[in-house]
Design an enzyme around this catalytic site. Structure first.
Site, PDB file in Angstrom:
ATOM      1  N   HIS A 122       0.816  -1.217   0.000  1.00 12.94           N
ATOM      2  CA  HIS A 122       0.000   0.000   0.000  1.00 12.94           C
ATOM      3  C   HIS A 122       0.849   1.266   0.000  1.00 12.94           C
ATOM      4  CE1 HIS A 122       0.745   1.093   4.257  1.00 12.94           C
ATOM      5  NE2 HIS A 122       0.873  -0.215   4.422  1.00 12.94           N
ATOM      6  N   ASP A 123       0.420   2.223  -0.813  1.00 15.62           N
ATOM      7  CA  ASP A 123       0.974   3.575  -0.823  1.00 15.62           C
ATOM      8  C   ASP A 123       2.418   3.652  -1.287  1.00 15.62           C
ATOM      9  OD1 ASP A 123      -1.367   5.068   0.467  1.00 15.62           O
ATOM     10  OD2 ASP A 123      -0.940   3.514   1.966  1.00 15.62           O
ATOM     11  N   GLY A 140       4.983  -1.130   2.761  1.00 18.09           N
ATOM     12  CA  GLY A 140       4.165   0.063   2.611  1.00 18.09           C
ATOM     13  C   GLY A 140       4.937   1.369   2.620  1.00 18.09           C
TER      14      GLY A 140
END
Length: 270
Positions: A122-123, A140
């Site tokens: 994520h991200d 992440g």
């Protein structure tokens, strides 16, 4: 005209450009945009809130846009954005962003190759012309700048930063930031010189390459800590794109940059 196999599942809310090919048993969810000329191979999965550019290719078993593997995720709408000419090989996974990160989007730039079994959490933001070799896992909120190459089996700690034109050796464990134009590897991660071959292939002149090497020799091999080494470089080298990229990267690093191996020597770039 699009070519969609009759066994593929394409949600009516998905937006497909021209000349898109969807293979057998592929799954395309709602709120997905796929650009012109892209190809989704059999059994690939594109979940909601994914925007994919033109001429991309997603191979069998890859999963793009699954929810984050982050306990802070609460079901919010977040995104994956993929540029043009991106290749995602077999069984790679790219997760959506999170609200907690204040980014909310996982991004992949143009002309990037993501090999088989790579995981992009994520991200994460991966730049243009990058190569992530098979079995790489980036945790992440990792940033990978343009033209970086990460060798197979390498694992990257969350919040790490890999600089432009850097190359990381396979099977490395990255828990420090990787400075631009460098080669790093091993466990623990360490600086091993500059990415001479990569820089030459991308058109950097011998003079510029030598200047980069001299900058890193000053930072790593003249007995300074990184703060004082940067000050020495700023005072001793004229402004250039490469000098300023290196200084800005090191000074903005939150995790600190990879240290030199104790046995590392300056060596020659010839």
């Amino acid at each position: 005209m699009n070519k969609i196999h009759p066994t593929a599942i394409v949600h009516p809310g998905a937006i497909l450009g021209d000349n898109v090919e969807i293979g057998p048993y592929a799954y395309i969810d709602d709120n997905v945009t796929i650009g012109n000329g892209s190809k989704i191979h059999p059994h690939a999965v594109i979940y909601s809130y994914v925007k994919m550019g033109e001429n991309c290719e997603v191979f069998p078993g890859a999963v793009v846009g699954a929810i984050p593997q982050d306990l802070k995720f609460e079901g919010e709408v977040t995104y994956v954005e993929i540029g043009d000419n991106v290749t995602i090989r077999e069984c790679a996974t790219i997760n959506r962003g999170t609200k907690a990160s204040h980014k909310g989007v996982t991004k992949i730039g143009n002309n990037t190759l993501i090999m088989s079994y790579v995981h992009i959490a994520h991200d994460c933001h991966v730049g243009n012309h990058c190569i992530l070799v098979s079995y790489v896992g980036i945790a992440g909120e990792t940033d990978v700048d343009d033209w970086a190459i990460i060798g197979g089996g390498t694992k990257v700690h969350q919040f790490s930063h890999i600089g432009a034109h850097a190359m990381v050796g396979g099977q490395s464990a990255i828990n420090k930031d990787i400075p631009p134009y460098s080669i790093c590897g091993r466990t623990p991660i360490c600086y091993a010189g500059i990415n001479i071959v990569g820089l030459r292939r991308r058109g950097f002149s011998s003079e510029v390459i030598r200047n980069i090497k001299d900058i890193y020799d000053t930072i790593y091999f003249q007995g300074f800590n990184f703060t004082d080494g940067c000050s020495k470089v700023e005072a001793g080298f004229p402004p250039s794109e490469e000098r300023d990229t290196i200084l800005n990267f090191i000074r903005s690093s939150k995790r600190g940059i990879a240290k030199a191996n104790d046995s590392n020597e300056k060596g020659s770039i010839e």
